[in-house]
Design a protein around this motif. Structure first.
Motif, mmCIF file in Angstrom:
data_model
loop_
_atom_site.group_PDB
_atom_site.id
_atom_site.type_symbol
_atom_site.label_atom_id
_atom_site.label_comp_id
_atom_site.label_asym_id
_atom_site.label_seq_id
_atom_site.Cartn_x
_atom_site.Cartn_y
_atom_site.Cartn_z
ATOM 1 N N ARG A 93 -10.358 -3.780 -1.462
ATOM 2 C CA ARG A 93 -9.723 -4.169 -2.736
ATOM 3 C C ARG A 93 -10.331 -3.356 -3.888
ATOM 4 O O ARG A 93 -9.621 -2.869 -4.765
ATOM 5 C CB ARG A 93 -9.937 -5.651 -3.005
ATOM 6 N N LYS A 96 -8.985 0.229 -3.739
ATOM 7 C CA LYS A 96 -7.561 0.392 -3.389
ATOM 8 C C LYS A 96 -6.946 1.623 -4.064
ATOM 9 O O LYS A 96 -6.279 2.432 -3.425
ATOM 10 C CB LYS A 96 -6.801 -0.879 -3.778
ATOM 11 N N ILE A 122 -5.660 -4.462 3.416
ATOM 12 C CA ILE A 122 -6.226 -5.687 2.824
ATOM 13 C C ILE A 122 -5.531 -6.905 3.444
ATOM 14 O O ILE A 122 -6.173 -7.890 3.813
ATOM 15 C CB ILE A 122 -6.055 -5.645 1.281
#
Ligand code: NAD
Length: 514
Positions: A93, A96, A122
């Motif tokens: 995350r 990303k 994710i």
């Protein structure tokens, strides 16, 4: 955006240099003394950076470590393994955007699709966390008194993942996070067309296992397909080989792994069709077909390659398709508004040209595109025109997968003919039907309907969610990955019978007294 700047900044954000180690077995192997492979960007055809290739001794050492870590890792309670994967999800995350940029740079996906690829990782990490508390076995009624009969699922061992260029990280994670929750260790051989994304992903996540004292639950060996692939397929230490790639290579993998009675999960080529009936919502059908055919420049295993359109709406729908195609921006995928980026390399351009020529020779009529982009917005890149070809069922080329934005349009009368055309190819990955008619829908989903692993109604052949089991039939290989109960492929099933009585009755009332 200036590509040189984009490249420089992306490498910097991910801590990558000009030459990067492609071997991680708990620590990164030195780059000195090893051959390298250069990763090129399809956006401008220029080199991005180099990655070292594993030697056989690197491979042997990696598998040895993977096996030794497996012996400890399999004893960690599954929910605790899930917690480690939760941390990996958090690391992804945080990175990303950076990793999404790398996907864009290395394989030419649009920014939205590049980040979408990381989001998919994710999502599967989240799925694996929940799964780690749900590795259920069945309890079965025993026919004998005072007997208990049940199934339990046990980690399989070190497993290998060989991945394709077009999903340079997500496909690995569909396998690796499920395998990790299941208690396996994973050796990853990425495509040599996209090794930097693999190195970048590994850099982002390796710290998590290191922190928990389990390097290398996930290890990496960048190597040439024919070389590293053979090491893996012939290695009895790797109980499972999950292979994603072309049917041609997949057949070889399957044979080699079967020869040693190993397990394989095969995710091979697709040749996906969308049936558009007169009862469809035209807008939905149009968006679904155009997205399916053109996303990732037609380089998805689930790309729509055939539109099978009912004769009464054929001319109108074709007109709408042409109009939609004329509005699609082709070019630099890092730029806002671009919907179709480049093909992966010069070889893919040749495949595109050959396919268009073959289709013409076999009676196809190019009604849109069909050519290499002459003056692309970025010189040196591998850009082709989104292409529509009117085709007929006698054309052999229609039965083949070409990794390019070519859509064959075929005409049908009656749902039975549509289904016959639909199922008339060797591959069986994804399929779509656009209709608001319940009878057509049920026919499509019936035993004589779609013969694919994935059947979609009123949505595109492309763009699967991770929650379902992903994979296809026939020459797509029969494998299932990702969600649902695909986890069973990464574990071994053990049927347990316990007698807690004071006698030993035999099954089927067999008598064996002595
Ligand atoms: P590919 O078959 O050329 O390569 C796939 C992988 O196999 C790469 O890692 C490559 O290095 C390796 N490889 C190549 N030759 C090998 C050999 N002789 N032995 C062992 N390994 C070898 O495929 P690609 O061009 O990277 O990817 C495109 C193909 O993958 C398409 O056919 C596409 O449909 C398919 N694909 C399928 C799925 C799916 O889930 N069904 C998903 C993505 C891609």
């Amino acid at each position: 955006m200036d590509i040189d700047k984009f490249r420089e900044e992306t490498l910097k954000r991910l801590g990558l240099g000009e030459v990067n180690s492609g071997i991680y077995d708990g620590k990164w192997a030195p780059v000195e003394g090893r051959e390298t492979v250069t990763s090129y960007s399809p956006i401008d055809g220029k080199p991005i950076a180099k990655v070292t290739l594993a030697r056989k001794d690197d491979y042997d050492e990696t598998v040895k470590k993977s096996k030794s870590v497996f012996e400890e890792f399999r004893l960690i309670p599954a929910p605790k393994r899930g917690q480690i994967i939760a941390e990996i999800g958090r690391a992804l995350r945080e990175h990303k955007e950076d990793l999404g940029r790398m996907v864009t740079l290395e394989v030419g996906k649009t920014k939205s699709e590049g980040e979408g690829e990381i989001q998919e990782m994710i999502d599967i990490a989240d799925f694996a966390v929940g799964l780690s508390r749900q590795l259920y076995g069945l309890t079965i009624a025993s026919e004998r008194p005072y007997h208990r009969l049940y199934e339990q699922w046990i980690p399989l061992g070190p497993v290998a993942v060989i991945s394709a260029f077009n999903f340079p990280s997500a496909v690995w994670s569909w396998n690796a996070f499920i395998a990790g929750a299941a208690g396996d260790t994973v050796v990853w051989k990425p495509s040599t067309k996209a090794p930097l994304t693999a190195v970048a992903v590994m850099k982002v996540i390796s710290g998590v296992f290191e922190k928990h004292g389990f390097p290398p639950v996930y290890s990496l060996i960048v190597s040439k397909g024919s070389e590293g692939g053979n090491w893996i397929t012939d290695d009895p230490e790797l109980r499972l080989v999950s292979f994603t790639g072309s049917t041609r290579v997949g057949k070889r993998i399957s044979e080699q792994v079967s020869r040693r009675l190993g397990r394989s999960i095969l995710e091979l080529g697709g040749n996906n069709a969308a049936i558009v009936t007169a009862k469809s919502d035209e807008n939905i059908a149009l968006k679904g077909v155009v997205f399916g055919a053109l996303a990732t420049a037609g380089q998805r295993c689930t790309s729509t390659r055939r539109a099978i359109v009912e004769s009464s709406i054929y001319d109108n729908f074709l007109g709408k398709l042409k109009n939609a195609y004329s509005k699609i921006k082709v070019g630099n995928p890092s730029e806002k508004g671009t919907l179709v980026g480049p093909l992966i390399d010069a070889e893919a351009i040749e495949d595109f040209k050959n396919t268009v020529e073959t289709a013409k020779r076999q009676g196809g009529k190019v009604i849109y595109g069909g050519k290499v982009v002459e003056n692309p917005t970025v010189p040196g890149g591998f850009y082709v025109e989104p292409t529509l070809i009117e085709a007929h069922s006698g054309m052999d080329i229609v039965k083949e997968e070409t990794f390019a934005p070519i859509l064959y349009v075929l005409k049908y009368t009656g749902i039975e003919e549509a289904l016959r055309l639909h199922n008339s190819v060797p591959q069986g990955l994804s399929s779509a039907l656009f209709t608001n008619d319940m009878r057509e829908e049920e026919a499509f989903l019936s035993a004589y309907g779609s013969d694919c692993g994935i059947a979609n109604v009123n949505t595109s052949t492309a763009g699967a969610e991770i929650g379902g089991a992903f994979g296809g039939e026939k020459e797509t290989g029969g494998g299932r990955e990702s969600g649902s109960d695909a986890w069973k492929g990464y574990m071994r099933r053990q049927t347990v019978t316990k007698n807690w009585g004071d006698d030993i009755p035999l099954a089927q009332d067999v008598v064996f007294d002595f």
